[in-house]
Design a protein around this motif. Structure first.
Motif, mmCIF file in Angstrom:
data_model
loop_
_atom_site.group_PDB
_atom_site.id
_atom_site.type_symbol
_atom_site.label_atom_id
_atom_site.label_comp_id
_atom_site.label_asym_id
_atom_site.label_seq_id
_atom_site.Cartn_x
_atom_site.Cartn_y
_atom_site.Cartn_z
ATOM 1 N N VAL A 191 0.836 -1.202 0.000
ATOM 2 C CA VAL A 191 0.000 0.000 0.000
ATOM 3 C C VAL A 191 0.871 1.252 0.000
ATOM 4 N N VAL A 192 0.620 2.134 -0.965
ATOM 5 C CA VAL A 192 1.327 3.410 -1.057
ATOM 6 C C VAL A 192 0.359 4.510 -0.654
ATOM 7 N N MET A 193 0.727 5.266 0.381
ATOM 8 C CA MET A 193 -0.145 6.292 0.924
ATOM 9 C C MET A 193 -0.078 7.579 0.094
ATOM 10 N N PRO A 194 -1.105 8.426 0.192
ATOM 11 C CA PRO A 194 -1.107 9.676 -0.567
ATOM 12 C C PRO A 194 0.128 10.549 -0.368
ATOM 13 N N ARG A 195 0.656 10.620 0.855
ATOM 14 C CA ARG A 195 1.848 11.449 1.054
ATOM 15 C C ARG A 195 3.039 10.877 0.297
ATOM 16 N N SER A 196 3.158 9.556 0.221
ATOM 17 C CA SER A 196 4.225 8.955 -0.572
ATOM 18 C C SER A 196 4.022 9.250 -2.055
ATOM 19 N N GLU A 254 2.681 11.976 -3.210
ATOM 20 C CA GLU A 254 3.151 13.356 -3.360
ATOM 21 C C GLU A 254 4.668 13.403 -3.491
ATOM 22 N N ILE A 255 5.348 12.574 -2.712
ATOM 23 C CA ILE A 255 6.811 12.506 -2.793
ATOM 24 C C ILE A 255 7.234 11.966 -4.150
ATOM 25 N N PHE A 256 6.563 10.920 -4.625
ATOM 26 C CA PHE A 256 6.885 10.387 -5.959
ATOM 27 C C PHE A 256 6.665 11.444 -7.040
ATOM 28 N N ASP A 257 5.660 12.287 -6.863
ATOM 29 C CA ASP A 257 5.425 13.385 -7.795
ATOM 30 C C ASP A 257 6.639 14.312 -7.806
ATOM 31 N N ASP A 258 7.102 14.691 -6.641
ATOM 32 C CA ASP A 258 8.264 15.579 -6.548
ATOM 33 C C ASP A 258 9.505 14.929 -7.156
ATOM 34 N N MET A 259 9.639 13.622 -6.985
ATOM 35 C CA MET A 259 10.810 12.907 -7.495
ATOM 36 C C MET A 259 10.753 12.661 -8.998
ATOM 37 N N GLY A 260 9.559 12.856 -9.599
ATOM 38 C CA GLY A 260 9.422 12.663 -11.031
ATOM 39 C C GLY A 260 9.084 11.251 -11.458
ATOM 40 N N VAL A 261 8.562 10.424 -10.539
ATOM 41 C CA VAL A 261 8.252 9.034 -10.874
ATOM 42 C C VAL A 261 6.763 8.727 -10.713
ATOM 43 N N ILE A 262 5.941 9.751 -10.543
ATOM 44 C CA ILE A 262 4.533 9.511 -10.235
ATOM 45 C C ILE A 262 3.807 8.824 -11.388
ATOM 46 N N GLU A 263 4.156 9.147 -12.620
ATOM 47 C CA GLU A 263 3.461 8.516 -13.743
ATOM 48 C C GLU A 263 3.704 7.012 -13.756
ATOM 49 N N ASP A 264 4.927 6.587 -13.456
ATOM 50 C CA ASP A 264 5.223 5.156 -13.375
ATOM 51 C C ASP A 264 4.451 4.512 -12.236
ATOM 52 N N ALA A 265 4.377 5.200 -11.091
ATOM 53 C CA ALA A 265 3.681 4.644 -9.927
ATOM 54 C C ALA A 265 2.201 4.458 -10.210
ATOM 55 N N VAL A 266 1.600 5.427 -10.881
ATOM 56 C CA VAL A 266 0.173 5.338 -11.192
ATOM 57 C C VAL A 266 -0.076 4.235 -12.223
ATOM 58 N N GLY A 287 9.508 4.519 5.852
ATOM 59 C CA GLY A 287 10.892 4.474 5.395
ATOM 60 C C GLY A 287 11.160 5.485 4.292
ATOM 61 N N ILE A 288 10.210 5.627 3.364
ATOM 62 C CA ILE A 288 10.354 6.621 2.295
ATOM 63 C C ILE A 288 10.396 8.021 2.896
ATOM 64 N N GLN A 289 9.560 8.274 3.907
ATOM 65 C CA GLN A 289 9.576 9.574 4.572
ATOM 66 C C GLN A 289 10.903 9.821 5.281
ATOM 67 N N ASP A 290 11.465 8.784 5.932
ATOM 68 C CA ASP A 290 12.796 8.921 6.546
ATOM 69 C C ASP A 290 13.809 9.393 5.504
ATOM 70 N N ALA A 291 13.814 8.695 4.380
ATOM 71 C CA ALA A 291 14.786 8.981 3.322
ATOM 72 C C ALA A 291 14.614 10.378 2.761
ATOM 73 N N ALA A 320 -2.951 8.304 5.882
ATOM 74 C CA ALA A 320 -2.421 8.774 4.606
ATOM 75 C C ALA A 320 -1.119 9.536 4.770
ATOM 76 N N GLN A 321 -0.736 9.829 6.028
ATOM 77 C CA GLN A 321 0.484 10.552 6.391
ATOM 78 C C GLN A 321 0.468 11.999 5.911
ATOM 79 N N LEU A 322 -0.710 12.521 5.612
ATOM 80 C CA LEU A 322 -0.833 13.920 5.220
ATOM 81 C C LEU A 322 -0.795 14.839 6.435
#
Length: 559
Positions: free
Chosen positions: A48-53, A55-67, A311-315, A397-399
């Motif tokens: 499960v990938v939460m909405p805040r993650s 958002e992070i994927f969006d910032d990293m430029g990988v959101i299209e792949d994730a979706v 873990g993604i938030q830690d990083a 959702a970690q928002l």
């Protein structure tokens, strides 16, 4: 020994390690990444990938792949024997604190998450060195000497400035650094499978079935009637200390028969595992020039699906700080804020998941009675209240994650009322960017600090033209490191630093009836808020955050 000094060694190429390396590279610091496994994993694991993650994927430029690779989970339904409570995720993630462009949960297999991050990292020139494990490390002043060993037994000694341990619950980095991992192991085992399930429930949602016998859950995955199914089973005395045995089809079917209150059949299992659940945490996330992140720093029950996301938030929290220090832009004290911010999150997560696990899966008589008799009544009264469901999902959702005690927090002025506080996630808002509909987080996207100047709506509002001059001044002072934008309640056509908020929605999202300013960190959290808007105070705040900016070239790392 290789006498060259490696800036950062990242140990572990799971989602946490890959995020650290990715964000370091995006911030202009190339890391060396190693993983003991000879090849990438091919199993789903964390799902499960939460909405805040997202958002992070969006910032990293990988959101299209994730979706594209994932599956939308539109709702979360908790079903008791005679009671069902359905929570529509998109309908509940509303309001200033929870509003997001990614208002649904997604199921995304961990192997897909690792694949997309690895591919994006490769585009930045960083490759994963596999089949290479850390066997020892020693710290000497400002360097760390690391011993590595490959699959053939060949040894290598490497000198590094920093080591980031993202190598999981059995972390070799943590053990070599001498950091304790205190906690306990739950009595039960969990069995888990990716399976085809035939039942009356619609695919595309998340389901949980608390019962007196324990918990059973099913999360929709991409594929026809495919679900991640899992639940707790008592550990028999003869199995303790015995060799691992895969769970059988009969065990999964028996779990459904016992805990799902209508006909359900496990048609086929594609991947199965059996594991014990631990609740453990390190006392400190930084030891000299060694950092710990993800499961290397904290492990807990799967209740709430928070593990990989945390873990993604830690990083994401650590990488920009380490990069700014390595580039000579920030002081070393910035690195200490990683522990100050993330350790309380980890401790709170362990307490929350421990309590939740004891309720949904505990075998003591009180827990069994609670799940069988009390919980359905409480759920019917409490979870049907919209404000309760909104708060629950916003937290999961970690928002709503925030750092209220961070040493990086600062503010001037009073009367903030509903405005986001220093340490809070910067809120999303709809506005006009270059005259076209856009989102505030589009402006935050990148590795820069962002200054937001709100003109205000009341008698104390400020001229957008005047604030644009302030924004220009700040950007000139910190080229490539600071982006400044004016959020104007009045039309201001043609100015590149002005964002239109003619319907006042962004001002409402931020509780900004009066003019005010925010400094947003590269990880999307508020660092400073101030009113009245004062260019001198904003300059002083940025100077404290970026003390080395005047003597360090900064251009080229703002994207």
């Amino acid at each position: 020994m290789d006498e060259r000094l490696t800036p950062v060694l990242v140990v572990g190429a799971g989602p946490t390690g890959l995020t650290v390396a990715h964000e370091l590279a995006r911030n202009g610091v190339a890391a060396r990444v190693i993983d003991r496994a000879p090849a990438p994993a091919t199993t789903s694991r964390a799902l499960v990938v939460m909405p805040r993650s997202l958002e992070i994927f969006d910032d990293m430029g990988v959101i299209e792949d994730a979706v594209a690779a994932g599956n939308s989970a539109a709702a979360f339904t908790v079903t008791f024997k005679n009671k069902k409570v359905r929570m529509d995720v998109a309908d509940l993630l509303t309001g200033p604190r929870d509003y997001t462009a990614y208002s649904g949960l997604r199921t995304l297999s961990q192997d897909d998450t690792e694949r997309m991050l690895t591919e994006s990292l490769a585009k930045q020139g960083v490759e994963i060195e596999r089949g290479l494990e850390l066997t020892d490390l020693t710290q000497d002043g400002d360097t760390v000497t690391v011993s590595l060993r490959d699959a053939e037994g060949s040894a290598e000694t490497v000198r590094c400035r920093w080591v980031v341990g993202c190598d999981g619950a059995h972390s070799a980095v943590r053990k070599a650094a001498g950091v304790p991992f205190a906690g306990s192991t739950y009595r039960d085992e969990f069995i888990m499978a990716d399976a085809m399930v035939d039942w009356e429930l619609p695919h595309g949602e998340l389901y949980a079935f608390p019962s007196p016998a324990g918990i059973f859950a099913a999360f929709s995955m991409p594929g026809d009637r495919r679900y991640r199914i899992f639940g707790n089973v008592p550990t028999s005395p003869e199995s303790q200390g015995a060799e691992y045995s895969e769970p059988t089809h009969e065990e999964f079917q028996a779990m459904l028969d016992e805990r799902v209150p209508y006909p359900a059949e496990v048609v086929e299992e594609y991947w199965v595992t059996r594991y014990r659940v631990h609740s453990r945490s390190v006392p400190r996330y930084r030891v000299g020039h060694v950092f710990l992140a993800g499961d290397a720093a904290h492990v807990h029950s799967p209740a709430g699906a928070q593990g990989m996301n945390t873990g993604i938030q830690d990083a994401y929290n650590l990488a920009w700080k380490l990069a700014l220090f390595e580039r000579g832009i920030a002081e070393e004290s910035l690195l200490d804020s990683y522990h100050a911010e993330r350790h309380p999150v980890g401790v709170r997560l362990l307490k929350t998941t421990d309590r939740l696990f004891s309720v949904i899966a505990g075998h003591n008589p009180v827990a069994r009675i609670a799940r069988g008799r009390v919980a359905p009544q409480i759920a019917g009264r409490v979870l049907t209240r919209r404000w309760v469901r909104r708060r629950l999902l916003g937290t999961l959702a970690q928002l709503r994650l925030r750092y209220p005690g961070s040493p990086l927090n600062s503010e001037d002025g009073t009367g903030w009322q509903e405005a986001p506080a220093p340490g809070d996630r910067a809120r999303e808002a709809d506005l006009l960017v270059d005259g076209e509909p856009g989102r505030l987080h589009d402006v935050l996207r990148g590795t820069h600090h962002t200054v937001l100047l709100f003109t205000g709506l009341d008698d104390h509002s400020r001229s957008p033209v005047e604030l644009c001059r302030v924004a220009e001044q700040l950007e000139r002072a910190y080229p490539g490191l600071v982006r400044a934008r004016v959020i104007s309640a009045e039309p201001l056509a043609g100015h590149p630093l002005a964002l239109g908020d003619t319907d006042r929605s962004a001002h409402r999202q931020y509780g900004m009836a009066s003019a005010g300013a925010f400094v947003v960190r590269p990880d999307g959290h508020v660092g400073y808020r101030g009113r009245p808007i004062d260019a001198g105070r904003l300059t002083a705040d940025l100077a404290a955050r970026l003390p080395g900016a005047s003597r360090t070239p900064a251009a080229g790392h703002a994207n």
